[in-house]
Design a protein around this motif. Structure first.
Motif, PDB file in Angstrom:
ATOM      1  N   SER A  32      36.707  41.962  54.561  1.00 39.58           N
ATOM      2  CA  SER A  32      36.946  42.232  55.977  1.00 39.58           C
ATOM      3  C   SER A  32      35.716  42.828  56.669  1.00 39.58           C
ATOM      4  CB  SER A  32      38.145  43.174  56.140  1.00 39.58           C
ATOM      5  OG  SER A  32      37.879  44.416  55.522  1.00 39.58           O
ATOM      6  N   ASN A  33      34.709  43.197  55.899  1.00 40.12           N
ATOM      7  CA  ASN A  33      33.466  43.731  56.454  1.00 40.12           C
ATOM      8  C   ASN A  33      32.543  42.549  56.783  1.00 40.12           C
ATOM      9  OD1 ASN A  33      31.141  45.119  57.088  1.00 40.12           O
ATOM     10  ND2 ASN A  33      30.880  46.037  55.059  1.00 40.12           N
ATOM     11  N   THR A  34      32.904  41.813  57.828  1.00 37.04           N
ATOM     12  CA  THR A  34      32.189  40.573  58.141  1.00 37.04           C
ATOM     13  C   THR A  34      30.775  40.795  58.669  1.00 37.04           C
ATOM     14  OG1 THR A  34      33.244  40.520  60.305  1.00 37.04           O
ATOM     15  CG2 THR A  34      34.294  39.252  58.553  1.00 37.04           C
ATOM     16  N   LYS A  35      30.508  41.938  59.291  1.00 41.22           N
ATOM     17  CA  LYS A  35      29.168  42.182  59.839  1.00 41.22           C
ATOM     18  C   LYS A  35      28.127  42.413  58.760  1.00 41.22           C
ATOM     19  CE  LYS A  35      30.397  43.960  64.361  1.00 41.22           C
ATOM     20  NZ  LYS A  35      30.232  45.075  65.298  1.00 41.22           N
ATOM     21  N   GLU A  36      28.497  43.159  57.708  1.00 42.78           N
ATOM     22  CA  GLU A  36      27.504  43.521  56.697  1.00 42.78           C
ATOM     23  C   GLU A  36      27.663  42.774  55.378  1.00 42.78           C
ATOM     24  OE1 GLU A  36      27.470  47.755  56.273  1.00 42.78           O
ATOM     25  OE2 GLU A  36      27.404  48.052  58.435  1.00 42.78           O
ATOM     26  N   CYS A  37      28.831  42.182  55.127  1.00 44.07           N
ATOM     27  CA  CYS A  37      29.044  41.533  53.830  1.00 44.07           C
ATOM     28  C   CYS A  37      29.568  40.104  54.012  1.00 44.07           C
ATOM     29  CB  CYS A  37      30.007  42.364  52.971  1.00 44.07           C
ATOM     30  SG  CYS A  37      30.311  41.687  51.318  1.00 44.07           S
ATOM     31  N   GLY A  38      30.836  39.977  54.340  1.00 38.89           N
ATOM     32  CA  GLY A  38      31.420  38.655  54.571  1.00 38.89           C
ATOM     33  C   GLY A  38      31.615  37.811  53.322  1.00 38.89           C
ATOM     34  N   ALA A  39      31.609  38.443  52.144  1.00 39.97           N
ATOM     35  CA  ALA A  39      31.764  37.687  50.894  1.00 39.97           C
ATOM     36  C   ALA A  39      33.157  37.068  50.797  1.00 39.97           C
ATOM     37  CB  ALA A  39      31.531  38.605  49.698  1.00 39.97           C
ATOM     38  N   THR A  40      33.219  35.925  50.172  1.00 38.88           N
ATOM     39  CA  THR A  40      34.494  35.331  49.778  1.00 38.88           C
ATOM     40  C   THR A  40      34.470  35.248  48.259  1.00 38.88           C
ATOM     41  OG1 THR A  40      33.636  33.087  50.053  1.00 38.88           O
ATOM     42  CG2 THR A  40      34.803  34.043  51.923  1.00 38.88           C
ATOM     43  N   PHE A  41      35.613  35.457  47.643  1.00 40.03           N
ATOM     44  CA  PHE A  41      35.656  35.507  46.183  1.00 40.03           C
ATOM     45  C   PHE A  41      37.052  35.194  45.678  1.00 40.03           C
ATOM     46  CE2 PHE A  41      36.382  39.654  47.982  1.00 40.03           C
ATOM     47  CZ  PHE A  41      37.461  40.171  47.269  1.00 40.03           C
ATOM     48  N   VAL A  42      37.139  34.966  44.392  1.00 44.58           N
ATOM     49  CA  VAL A  42      38.414  34.705  43.722  1.00 44.58           C
ATOM     50  C   VAL A  42      38.621  35.808  42.692  1.00 44.58           C
ATOM     51  CG1 VAL A  42      39.742  33.084  42.320  1.00 44.58           C
ATOM     52  CG2 VAL A  42      38.119  32.217  44.014  1.00 44.58           C
ATOM     53  N   THR A  43      39.813  36.387  42.703  1.00 46.56           N
ATOM     54  CA  THR A  43      40.162  37.398  41.706  1.00 46.56           C
ATOM     55  C   THR A  43      41.471  36.985  41.044  1.00 46.56           C
ATOM     56  OG1 THR A  43      40.359  39.778  41.347  1.00 46.56           O
ATOM     57  CG2 THR A  43      41.425  38.897  43.302  1.00 46.56           C
ATOM     58  N   SER A  44      41.734  37.498  39.868  1.00 42.81           N
ATOM     59  CA  SER A  44      42.933  37.129  39.129  1.00 42.81           C
ATOM     60  C   SER A  44      43.974  38.230  39.203  1.00 42.81           C
ATOM     61  CB  SER A  44      42.606  36.869  37.657  1.00 42.81           C
ATOM     62  OG  SER A  44      41.751  35.772  37.538  1.00 42.81           O
ATOM     63  N   LEU A  45      45.231  37.821  39.243  1.00 40.07           N
ATOM     64  CA  LEU A  45      46.356  38.728  39.216  1.00 40.07           C
ATOM     65  C   LEU A  45      47.257  38.274  38.080  1.00 40.07           C
ATOM     66  CD1 LEU A  45      48.142  40.958  40.532  1.00 40.07           C
ATOM     67  CD2 LEU A  45      49.144  39.124  41.909  1.00 40.07           C
ATOM     68  N   ALA A  46      47.570  39.186  37.157  1.00 41.39           N
ATOM     69  CA  ALA A  46      48.391  38.819  36.009  1.00 41.39           C
ATOM     70  C   ALA A  46      49.392  39.916  35.688  1.00 41.39           C
ATOM     71  CB  ALA A  46      47.517  38.564  34.788  1.00 41.39           C
ATOM     72  N   PHE A  47      50.577  39.515  35.285  1.00 41.87           N
ATOM     73  CA  PHE A  47      51.565  40.456  34.767  1.00 41.87           C
ATOM     74  C   PHE A  47      51.107  40.873  33.386  1.00 41.87           C
ATOM     75  CE2 PHE A  47      55.173  41.165  31.978  1.00 41.87           C
ATOM     76  CZ  PHE A  47      55.833  42.166  32.652  1.00 41.87           C
ATOM     77  N   LYS A  48      51.126  42.180  33.112  1.00 44.53           N
ATOM     78  CA  LYS A  48      50.675  42.668  31.811  1.00 44.53           C
ATOM     79  C   LYS A  48      51.849  43.060  30.927  1.00 44.53           C
ATOM     80  CE  LYS A  48      47.455  45.781  29.611  1.00 44.53           C
ATOM     81  NZ  LYS A  48      46.516  46.867  29.761  1.00 44.53           N
ATOM     82  N   HIS A  49      52.619  44.070  31.325  1.00 44.20           N
ATOM     83  CA  HIS A  49      53.775  44.479  30.540  1.00 44.20           C
ATOM     84  C   HIS A  49      54.684  45.385  31.371  1.00 44.20           C
ATOM     85  CE1 HIS A  49      50.851  47.767  29.889  1.00 44.20           C
ATOM     86  NE2 HIS A  49      51.916  48.546  29.870  1.00 44.20           N
ATOM     87  N   TYR A  50      55.900  45.533  30.892  1.00 47.24           N
ATOM     88  CA  TYR A  50      56.856  46.413  31.553  1.00 47.24           C
ATOM     89  C   TYR A  50      56.611  47.865  31.155  1.00 47.24           C
ATOM     90  CZ  TYR A  50      59.832  42.426  32.743  1.00 47.24           C
ATOM     91  OH  TYR A  50      60.324  41.266  33.258  1.00 47.24           O
ATOM     92  N   LEU A  51      56.813  48.771  32.084  1.00 43.73           N
ATOM     93  CA  LEU A  51      56.880  50.188  31.762  1.00 43.73           C
ATOM     94  C   LEU A  51      58.328  50.544  31.424  1.00 43.73           C
ATOM     95  CD1 LEU A  51      54.592  51.635  34.562  1.00 43.73           C
ATOM     96  CD2 LEU A  51      54.018  51.186  32.171  1.00 43.73           C
TER      97      LEU A  51
END
Length: 80
Positions: A32-51
């Motif tokens: 969201s810092n488009t003035k100074e960065c503007g990066a686009t990227f892919v990150t992963s989201l994974a279920f790990k385990h139940y508490l």
């Protein structure tokens, strides 16, 4: 859930999501810092385990364990 830019640490916006496997998704994000960065990227989201497992699963597991006990122990657990 908050996603931050790996480059500048600013808040990122999830623009889309792709499910790649059961309980694993790739999140397409833009900084969201488009003035100074503007990066686009892919990150992963994974279920790990139940508490704490879901209540239905816990009750079903307990019932299964009790059914496998000898009858006299089952009666003892019930206080009979």
């Amino acid at each position: 859930m908050r996603v931050t830019c790996p480059h500048c640490g600013s808040k990122a916006i999830i623009t889309s999501r792709e499910n790649v496997a059961d309980n694993v998704s790739e999140l397409y994000c833009s900084c969201s810092n488009t003035k100074e960065c503007g990066a686009t990227f892919v990150t992963s989201l994974a279920f790990k385990h139940y508490l704490n497992p879901p209540r239905g699963d816990t009750a079903q597991l307990a019932a299964s364990l009790i059914k496998n006990l000898p009858n006299n122990i089952q009666l003892d657990l019930l206080g009979l």
